[in-house]
Design a protein around this motif. Structure first.
Motif, PDB file in Angstrom:
ATOM      1  N   ALA A   1       0.857  -1.187   0.000  1.00 43.91           N
ATOM      2  CA  ALA A   1       0.000   0.000   0.000  1.00 43.91           C
ATOM      3  C   ALA A   1       0.889   1.232   0.000  1.00 43.91           C
ATOM      4  N   SER A   2       0.539   2.227  -0.802  1.00 40.71           N
ATOM      5  CA  SER A   2       1.350   3.439  -0.870  1.00 40.71           C
ATOM      6  C   SER A   2       0.453   4.672  -1.001  1.00 40.71           C
ATOM      7  N   GLN A   3       0.944   5.791  -0.462  1.00 44.00           N
ATOM      8  CA  GLN A   3       0.193   7.041  -0.512  1.00 44.00           C
ATOM      9  C   GLN A   3       1.185   8.197  -0.604  1.00 44.00           C
ATOM     10  N   SER A   4       0.915   9.139  -1.512  1.00 43.13           N
ATOM     11  CA  SER A   4       1.791  10.287  -1.700  1.00 43.13           C
ATOM     12  C   SER A   4       1.258  11.497  -0.937  1.00 43.13           C
ATOM     13  N   PHE A   5       2.223  12.279  -0.383  1.00 41.38           N
ATOM     14  CA  PHE A   5       1.915  13.528   0.304  1.00 41.38           C
ATOM     15  C   PHE A   5       2.862  14.581  -0.256  1.00 41.38           C
ATOM     16  N   GLY A   6       2.424  15.259  -1.304  1.00 40.24           N
ATOM     17  CA  GLY A   6       3.321  16.173  -1.980  1.00 40.24           C
ATOM     18  C   GLY A   6       4.429  15.384  -2.663  1.00 40.24           C
TER      19      GLY A   6
END
Length: 241
Positions: free
Chosen positions: A115-120
């Motif tokens: 699972a991956s998530q980008s923040f900027g």
């Protein structure tokens, strides 16, 4: 300046690890990978790896493998693969004397969810992996005397092992070329067996060629394979078709 401060902060996380523990080994790990995007969701890959130990003086492992991954959605990916490992193994007695030294094959399969998530410019990912390794039966020479002049044969029975691996990674898109990262990974069998901490950077030359350079520290809690704690320099190359 902001990019430089971010890279420095990520490296300082790794500086908190026990980098200079006495008696730790050092090694070199090299990887070659080829990957092909089959369509929007499926990707297949082939890989080969080399590892050394004993302050980079002894060959430790040669391995080859293949895997396939499926992009479930924008933030979740599933993968599975197989690796054939050829390890240089040794056994020691209570006094530390080596009495068996041999190469042995292992078969390894794994299934993962990432699972991956980008923040900027930051990307946080968590990979959960089940790994099963089978070591076939092996007959070797075991030495009894100081000068290794007397030996007998011993058969180590086939053995399988399940491990659950948990890897947390933070990556920063510094430029279109450099993407530094830090990660930590635990190995859990009957209990916590191993921790690995790494800091490095991806170097994306173009859409087809990329490199990976990292420093990795391995700490053992269960050392039944005589691996020991290690400082590792990792070098990798990936060809994307």
């Amino acid at each position: 300046m902001k990019t430089h401060r971010t890279i420095l902060a990520m490296l300082m996380i790794v500086m908190s690890m026990p980098l200079f523990a006495q008696g730790d080994d050092t090694g070199l790990w090299g990887e070659l990978n080829v990957e092909k995007k089959l369509n929007k969701r499926w990707t297949a890959g082939l890989g080969a790896e080399y590892r050394s130990r004993d302050d980079m003086k002894t060959n430790d492992r040669f391995s080859v493998g293949a895997d396939v991954s499926y992009k479930i959605n924008n933030w979740l990916k599933a993968s599975t693969g197989y690796w054939l490992l050829d390890d240089h193994r040794y056994k020691v007695n209570d006094s530390g004397k080596k009495y068996a030294d041999y190469w042995g094959l292992r078969h390894r399969v794994h299934v993962s969810l990432t699972a991956s998530q980008s923040f900027g410019k930051f990307t946080v990912s968590l990979r959960e992996r089940w790994q099963y390794t089978y070591r076939p039966e092996k007959t070797v020479q075991r030495y009894k005397t100081k000068d290794d002049s007397e030996a007998d044969e011993h058969t180590y029975s086939g053995k399988g092992k399940n491990v659950w691996r948990n890897r947390l990674q933070v990556k920063y898109k510094a430029t279109s070329v450099f993407r530094p990262y830090v990660r930590a990974e635990s190995y859990v069998g009957k209990g916590l067996e191993k921790m690995r901490y790494a800091a490095g950077t991806e170097i994306r030359i173009n859409k087809h060629h990329s490199f990976d350079v990292k420093y990795l520290y391995q700490h053992l809690y269960d050392d039944e394979d005589n691996e020991g704690d290690r400082h590792i320099l990792g070098l990798g190359y990936t060809l994307s078709l």
